[in-house]
Design a protein around this motif. Sequence first.
Motif, PDB file in Angstrom:
ATOM      1  N   GLN A 124       6.160  13.082  -3.754  1.00 24.80           N
ATOM      2  CA  GLN A 124       4.835  13.069  -3.126  1.00 24.80           C
ATOM      3  C   GLN A 124       4.598  14.285  -2.225  1.00 24.80           C
ATOM      4  N   ASP A 125       5.500  15.260  -2.284  1.00 25.46           N
ATOM      5  CA  ASP A 125       5.398  16.422  -1.385  1.00 25.46           C
ATOM      6  C   ASP A 125       5.271  15.955   0.065  1.00 25.46           C
ATOM      7  N   LEU A 126       6.157  15.065   0.461  1.00 33.58           N
ATOM      8  CA  LEU A 126       6.061  14.408   1.764  1.00 33.58           C
ATOM      9  C   LEU A 126       7.364  14.609   2.532  1.00 33.58           C
ATOM     10  N   ASN A 127       7.279  15.315   3.620  1.00 33.61           N
ATOM     11  CA  ASN A 127       8.433  15.510   4.489  1.00 33.61           C
ATOM     12  C   ASN A 127       8.362  14.498   5.635  1.00 33.61           C
ATOM     13  N   PRO A 128       9.212  13.469   5.625  1.00 33.50           N
ATOM     14  CA  PRO A 128       9.140  12.435   6.667  1.00 33.50           C
ATOM     15  C   PRO A 128       9.420  12.952   8.074  1.00 33.50           C
TER      16      PRO A 128
ATOM     17  N   CYS B  13       0.853  -1.184   0.000  1.00 35.84           N
ATOM     18  CA  CYS B  13       0.000   0.000   0.000  1.00 35.84           C
ATOM     19  C   CYS B  13       0.889   1.234   0.000  1.00 35.84           C
ATOM     20  N   SER B  14       0.308   2.358  -0.340  1.00 40.53           N
ATOM     21  CA  SER B  14       1.008   3.639  -0.260  1.00 40.53           C
ATOM     22  C   SER B  14       0.010   4.653   0.270  1.00 40.53           C
ATOM     23  N   ILE B  15       0.329   5.231   1.414  1.00 41.78           N
ATOM     24  CA  ILE B  15      -0.601   6.141   2.086  1.00 41.78           C
ATOM     25  C   ILE B  15       0.153   7.394   2.507  1.00 41.78           C
ATOM     26  N   HIS B  16      -0.270   8.511   1.970  1.00 40.57           N
ATOM     27  CA  HIS B  16       0.368   9.769   2.352  1.00 40.57           C
ATOM     28  C   HIS B  16      -0.067  10.115   3.779  1.00 40.57           C
ATOM     29  N   PRO B  17       0.893  10.345   4.679  1.00 43.72           N
ATOM     30  CA  PRO B  17       0.541  10.555   6.095  1.00 43.72           C
ATOM     31  C   PRO B  17      -0.212  11.841   6.375  1.00 43.72           C
ATOM     32  N   TYR B  18      -0.241  12.789   5.414  1.00 42.90           N
ATOM     33  CA  TYR B  18      -0.982  14.032   5.637  1.00 42.90           C
ATOM     34  C   TYR B  18      -2.482  13.841   5.446  1.00 42.90           C
TER      35      TYR B  18
ATOM     36  N   SER C 198       8.098  15.729   9.293  1.00 44.14           N
ATOM     37  CA  SER C 198       7.011  16.606   9.716  1.00 44.14           C
ATOM     38  C   SER C 198       6.234  16.003  10.886  1.00 44.14           C
ATOM     39  N   ALA C 199       5.819  16.852  11.805  1.00 44.24           N
ATOM     40  CA  ALA C 199       4.988  16.402  12.922  1.00 44.24           C
ATOM     41  C   ALA C 199       3.637  15.882  12.442  1.00 44.24           C
ATOM     42  N   GLN C 200       3.246  16.228  11.221  1.00 52.28           N
ATOM     43  CA  GLN C 200       1.996  15.718  10.659  1.00 52.28           C
ATOM     44  C   GLN C 200       2.023  14.204  10.480  1.00 52.28           C
ATOM     45  N   CYS C 201       3.210  13.621  10.514  1.00 55.35           N
ATOM     46  CA  CYS C 201       3.349  12.180  10.314  1.00 55.35           C
ATOM     47  C   CYS C 201       3.218  11.378  11.612  1.00 55.35           C
ATOM     48  N   ASP C 202       3.211  12.033  12.762  1.00 55.61           N
ATOM     49  CA  ASP C 202       3.348  11.321  14.033  1.00 55.61           C
ATOM     50  C   ASP C 202       2.245  10.304  14.288  1.00 55.61           C
ATOM     51  N   ALA C 203       0.999  10.680  14.066  1.00 58.45           N
ATOM     52  CA  ALA C 203      -0.104   9.740  14.302  1.00 58.45           C
ATOM     53  C   ALA C 203       0.018   8.533  13.372  1.00 58.45           C
ATOM     54  N   PHE C 204       0.449   8.788  12.157  1.00 64.93           N
ATOM     55  CA  PHE C 204       0.648   7.704  11.202  1.00 64.93           C
ATOM     56  C   PHE C 204       1.776   6.788  11.663  1.00 64.93           C
ATOM     57  N   TYR C 205       2.878   7.368  12.118  1.00 64.80           N
ATOM     58  CA  TYR C 205       3.999   6.559  12.602  1.00 64.80           C
ATOM     59  C   TYR C 205       3.582   5.676  13.776  1.00 64.80           C
ATOM     60  N   ASP C 206       2.809   6.224  14.674  1.00 66.15           N
ATOM     61  CA  ASP C 206       2.359   5.437  15.824  1.00 66.15           C
ATOM     62  C   ASP C 206       1.504   4.253  15.378  1.00 66.15           C
ATOM     63  N   ALA C 207       0.660   4.477  14.371  1.00 65.05           N
ATOM     64  CA  ALA C 207      -0.181   3.392  13.855  1.00 65.05           C
ATOM     65  C   ALA C 207       0.652   2.346  13.128  1.00 65.05           C
ATOM     66  N   VAL C 208       1.666   2.783  12.395  1.00 72.89           N
ATOM     67  CA  VAL C 208       2.560   1.844  11.705  1.00 72.89           C
ATOM     68  C   VAL C 208       3.243   0.942  12.716  1.00 72.89           C
TER      69      VAL C 208
ATOM     70  N   GLU D  93      11.080  17.304  -5.008  1.00 75.14           N
ATOM     71  CA  GLU D  93      11.804  18.053  -3.982  1.00 75.14           C
ATOM     72  C   GLU D  93      12.824  17.089  -3.378  1.00 75.14           C
ATOM     73  N   ASN D  94      14.051  17.141  -3.915  1.00 70.50           N
ATOM     74  CA  ASN D  94      15.032  16.127  -3.538  1.00 70.50           C
ATOM     75  C   ASN D  94      15.558  16.261  -2.116  1.00 70.50           C
ATOM     76  N   SER D  95      15.325  17.385  -1.476  1.00 67.40           N
ATOM     77  CA  SER D  95      15.744  17.488  -0.070  1.00 67.40           C
ATOM     78  C   SER D  95      14.977  16.498   0.801  1.00 67.40           C
ATOM     79  N   TYR D  96      13.788  16.081   0.361  1.00 64.56           N
ATOM     80  CA  TYR D  96      13.005  15.105   1.120  1.00 64.56           C
ATOM     81  C   TYR D  96      13.583  13.691   1.036  1.00 64.56           C
ATOM     82  N   GLY D  97      14.609  13.502   0.204  1.00 64.27           N
ATOM     83  CA  GLY D  97      15.271  12.201   0.128  1.00 64.27           C
ATOM     84  C   GLY D  97      16.406  12.038   1.118  1.00 64.27           C
ATOM     85  N   ASN D  98      16.604  13.048   1.979  1.00 63.73           N
ATOM     86  CA  ASN D  98      17.659  12.977   3.001  1.00 63.73           C
ATOM     87  C   ASN D  98      17.345  11.854   3.991  1.00 63.73           C
ATOM     88  N   PRO D  99      18.225  10.854   4.117  1.00 67.18           N
ATOM     89  CA  PRO D  99      17.953   9.741   5.049  1.00 67.18           C
ATOM     90  C   PRO D  99      17.701  10.190   6.480  1.00 67.18           C
ATOM     91  N   LEU D 100      18.313  11.309   6.894  1.00 68.69           N
ATOM     92  CA  LEU D 100      18.166  11.773   8.275  1.00 68.69           C
ATOM     93  C   LEU D 100      16.737  12.180   8.610  1.00 68.69           C
TER      94      LEU D 100
END
Length: 425
Positions: free
Chosen positions: A210-214, A179-184, A216-226, A249-256
């Motif tokens: 995907q305009d997705l910043n890993p 699956c692929s689910i955008h956390p926003y 971002s605090a917007q991801c927290d609820a998703f991370y907890d569910a994962v 936006e290649n800055s979002y590919g930063n592993p950190l």
Amino acid sequence: MASYLRSFAERASEVVFDQFGGRFHDLGPENIEESLSEEAQALYHEVFQDVDCSRIIDYHVHLVGQETERTGCYCHPSLLEGNNVLQRFKANCFLSAMNVKRDDSDEAYLERLMALCENGCPPRLVERDGGHWRMCGLALDYAHDTSGDANPGRTSLHIPNDYSYDVACKRHTSFIPTCSIHPYRADAVTELKRCRDRGVRLIKWLPNSQDLNPASAQCDAFYDAVREMDMVILSHTGDEHSLTAGSVENSYGNPLLLKRALDRGCKIIMAHCASEGTFLDLEANEPERSRRIPGVDLMIRMMSRPEYEGLLFADISAVIGTLRAKHLKTILSAEHIHDRLVYGSDYPVPAINVVSSTKQLWILGLITWKDAQLLNEIYRFNPLVYDFAVKRKLSFEGHRFPVTVFQEHPKLIMTHWRKNAPGKN
């Protein structure tokens, strides 16, 4: 005369795309054993001999589609029509590599993938092991804005979760659903649970597109569910050059940026070992914070941390590509992380002729010239086997990828999905 010139131009274009893409006309993968030279046959059998074919998992295979009304798949319009020469050129090279035509159905690509997979391992070894390798067919969500709304205009490719699931249900001997689910998304956790109830465990992200910043605090609820559902995020790391038609936006590919997920207890697979691009060292203090470091070095730094043991993994998809191969010596030499590497092809990328160069690998001292010629022979019949075989033959100062990399990882089991799935819902 006009029709003749048009026909000539179309054929000339096909020849060009085949040079950059793939040259697989009339070379069916089912003919690989009978058509290879004796030496190439020997290499073909050698790379599978000590592997359990029934436990080979390709964690990184892209599903592709454009029949929005029938399958729900979506391609950015610039890939199919319009005046963006670069995007259309890339699309045509991919079509050539996939051995399908512009007007073919989405089914044609699946049939090609099935043929490559089912004719991958040597038949006698499939019989010995009781099965052949399987592929995680990757879904891919739309780009979303920070309000959680999908943005097709900024999306290069969309592959619905239901499509990946349906493909796997109909072809369960070869495909594993993802699956692929955008956390926003407002319904991100609900959709995650729906997919997990079907037995799906792997979540695909391509943050750059995907305009997705890993982080971002917007991801927290998703991370907890994962974490609570014991799912796994396969996230692109490094620069992205393939899916750029919508946005990138290649800055979002930063592993950190994935530290936020790891610190909340999520399992992560860093796709491509972050083997392309340089990134800011977000952990450093100024002025060092502004210096750029190869993504692969940041990946190894993170993989070396005891606190991420059992959580952080990486796949070796696309690492033999022309823009990534220069980092193979670093990855091969980092033997302390090899127990957490998994196999991935990034198909159809390894089928693109210009992207994978055995001559480059030879120049780097990673394969012999003889093996380069034999691997090229295998490529013409089955680029999926070619990718597998190249990675098995890579060697640098005695360092190689161990056989465990090419088997399903015990902490990343994906093959139980049919046992866990209660049925389509």
